[in-house]
Design a protein around this motif. Structure first.
Motif, mmCIF file in Angstrom:
data_model
loop_
_atom_site.group_PDB
_atom_site.id
_atom_site.type_symbol
_atom_site.label_atom_id
_atom_site.label_comp_id
_atom_site.label_asym_id
_atom_site.label_seq_id
_atom_site.Cartn_x
_atom_site.Cartn_y
_atom_site.Cartn_z
ATOM 1 N N VAL A 153 46.485 50.131 33.141
ATOM 2 C CA VAL A 153 45.651 49.487 32.120
ATOM 3 C C VAL A 153 45.878 47.985 32.116
ATOM 4 C CG1 VAL A 153 45.313 49.219 29.631
ATOM 5 C CG2 VAL A 153 45.465 51.483 30.613
ATOM 6 N N ILE A 154 47.160 47.578 32.130
ATOM 7 C CA ILE A 154 47.478 46.147 32.125
ATOM 8 C C ILE A 154 46.883 45.464 33.352
ATOM 9 C CG2 ILE A 154 49.364 44.473 32.278
ATOM 10 C CD1 ILE A 154 51.089 46.485 30.712
ATOM 11 N N ALA A 155 47.049 46.089 34.512
ATOM 12 C CA ALA A 155 46.527 45.501 35.747
ATOM 13 C C ALA A 155 45.007 45.394 35.718
ATOM 14 C CB ALA A 155 46.978 46.343 36.950
ATOM 15 N N LEU A 156 44.332 46.440 35.250
ATOM 16 C CA LEU A 156 42.868 46.413 35.170
ATOM 17 C C LEU A 156 42.382 45.342 34.206
ATOM 18 C CD1 LEU A 156 41.949 50.218 35.128
ATOM 19 C CD2 LEU A 156 41.195 48.546 36.819
ATOM 20 N N ALA A 157 43.037 45.271 33.036
ATOM 21 C CA ALA A 157 42.601 44.316 32.011
ATOM 22 C C ALA A 157 42.772 42.872 32.475
ATOM 23 C CB ALA A 157 43.387 44.543 30.720
ATOM 24 N N CYS A 158 43.748 42.624 33.347
ATOM 25 C CA CYS A 158 44.039 41.252 33.784
ATOM 26 C C CYS A 158 43.452 40.907 35.142
ATOM 27 C CB CYS A 158 45.555 41.035 33.830
ATOM 28 S SG CYS A 158 46.400 41.250 32.257
ATOM 29 N N SER A 159 42.883 41.897 35.829
ATOM 30 C CA SER A 159 42.452 41.665 37.210
ATOM 31 C C SER A 159 41.336 40.637 37.332
ATOM 32 C CB SER A 159 42.008 42.984 37.852
ATOM 33 O OG SER A 159 40.908 43.546 37.150
ATOM 34 N N SER A 161 46.511 32.031 37.239
ATOM 35 C CA SER A 161 47.304 31.205 36.329
ATOM 36 C C SER A 161 47.404 31.799 34.927
ATOM 37 C CB SER A 161 46.699 29.800 36.240
ATOM 38 O OG SER A 161 45.355 29.863 35.763
ATOM 39 N N MET A 162 46.453 32.698 34.571
ATOM 40 C CA MET A 162 46.434 33.263 33.227
ATOM 41 C C MET A 162 47.005 34.677 33.178
ATOM 42 S SD MET A 162 42.605 32.012 32.081
ATOM 43 C CE MET A 162 42.751 32.594 30.396
ATOM 44 N N ARG A 163 47.193 35.297 34.330
ATOM 45 C CA ARG A 163 47.585 36.707 34.353
ATOM 46 C C ARG A 163 48.963 36.945 33.730
ATOM 47 N NH1 ARG A 163 45.648 39.082 40.259
ATOM 48 N NH2 ARG A 163 43.395 38.909 39.893
ATOM 49 N N GLY A 164 49.931 36.103 34.100
ATOM 50 C CA GLY A 164 51.291 36.290 33.588
ATOM 51 C C GLY A 164 51.337 36.239 32.076
ATOM 52 N N ARG A 165 50.598 35.269 31.501
ATOM 53 C CA ARG A 165 50.575 35.137 30.044
ATOM 54 C C ARG A 165 49.920 36.351 29.396
ATOM 55 N NH1 ARG A 165 47.347 30.399 27.447
ATOM 56 N NH2 ARG A 165 46.877 30.184 29.652
ATOM 57 N N ALA A 166 48.820 36.831 29.990
ATOM 58 C CA ALA A 166 48.126 37.995 29.439
ATOM 59 C C ALA A 166 49.014 39.233 29.493
ATOM 60 C CB ALA A 166 46.827 38.243 30.214
ATOM 61 N N VAL A 167 49.741 39.415 30.610
ATOM 62 C CA VAL A 167 50.634 40.572 30.752
ATOM 63 C C VAL A 167 51.715 40.541 29.679
ATOM 64 C CG1 VAL A 167 52.403 41.623 32.199
ATOM 65 C CG2 VAL A 167 50.227 40.928 33.209
ATOM 66 N N VAL A 190 44.190 40.767 26.381
ATOM 67 C CA VAL A 190 45.343 41.145 25.553
ATOM 68 C C VAL A 190 44.956 42.250 24.582
ATOM 69 C CG1 VAL A 190 46.942 40.344 23.767
ATOM 70 C CG2 VAL A 190 46.475 38.900 25.757
ATOM 71 N N LYS A 191 43.785 42.106 23.966
ATOM 72 C CA LYS A 191 43.322 43.130 23.010
ATOM 73 C C LYS A 191 43.130 44.470 23.707
ATOM 74 C CE LYS A 191 39.041 43.112 21.745
ATOM 75 N NZ LYS A 191 37.740 42.717 21.132
ATOM 76 N N THR A 192 42.555 44.449 24.915
ATOM 77 C CA THR A 192 42.344 45.690 25.664
ATOM 78 C C THR A 192 43.682 46.359 25.986
ATOM 79 O OG1 THR A 192 40.291 44.885 26.654
ATOM 80 C CG2 THR A 192 41.419 46.680 27.794
#
Length: 228
Positions: free
Chosen positions: A25-31, A36-42, A104-106
């Protein structure tokens, strides 16, 4: 108090095994986000999800007995799988602060839905710790967080290299969603009737149907969008 290592190891093991779908889920939501934004979103999504999961530990036993809870949670996971797959072809360079918050919400909402069964399994494993079972359950979740986070980052790298994994991940959400739905108390009598014709393959058939439903609904939606 003396640490009950057996209970702690069981909890961490369960969290890691069940955390695979959460990492997806985390990977899909951030893909779709820029690198540059992925780490913060995770990190933000995981922090929010863990907080909600800890709260869920307190109310899990009560929630699981209520009809419609798993049914609604499962249906929502199917929707998330569909939505993430529909958005997976978006241009990551157009991502903005709003899309970061959406990711993040997802993560938080999907993890909460998927944790309904996970939390019950963790609570069961923690029972041997007696009066400290909730503390052990929370400790096990905290210990497993880095594994889930790094797992999600690894999956994202694989998604960049093999886009088909995005489809499989969305299908997994459909699988887990269907698994939640058929375990709802409301469907107990219906499943007993279905087992008379499908036998031992009843649960597998419904979970596979959830997987296929997400994949084919996205294919149909993209076809209609392309022909419009």
């Amino acid at each position: 108090m003396n640490l009950d290592w057996e209970a702690l190891l069981k909890i961490v093991g369960i969290d890691i095994m069940l955390g695979v779908d959460n990492a997806v889920v985390i990977a899909l939501a951030c893909s779709a986000l820029p690198h540059s934004m992925r780490g913060r979103a995770v990190m933000l999504g995981t922090a929010g999800a863990v907080l909600l999961r800890a709260i869920l530990l307190v109310f899990a036993g009560y929630l699981m007995g209520i009809s419609y809870v798993k049914l609604v949670a499962g249906a929502y996971l199917l929707y998330i799988g569909y939505q993430l797959l529909m958005d997976s072809d978006a241009d990551p360079e157009v991502a903005s602060h709003d899309t970061l918050l959406d990711a993040v919400k997802t993560i938080v909402v999907a993890d909460f839905m998927m944790s309904l069964d996970n939390v019950l399994a963790v609570i069961s494993a923690a029972q041997s710790a007696g009066a400290h079972s909730n503390a052990y359950a929370i400790a096990g979740i905290v210990i497993s967080i880095p594994i889930i986070v790094f797992g999600a980052q690894g999956i994202m790298r694989l998604m960049d290299r093999f886009p088909v994994i995005i489809w499989l991940g969305a299908g997994l959400l459909g699988w887990v969603g269907a698994e939640l739905m058929i375990s709802d108390p409301l469907l107990a009598n219906y499943l007993k009737g279905a087992q008379s014709s499908l036998g031992e393959y009843t649960h597998l058939s419904y979970k596979f149907a959830g997987f296929v439903a997400v994949i084919f609904s996205v294919i149909a939606a993209r076809h209609m969008r392309g022909s419009a």
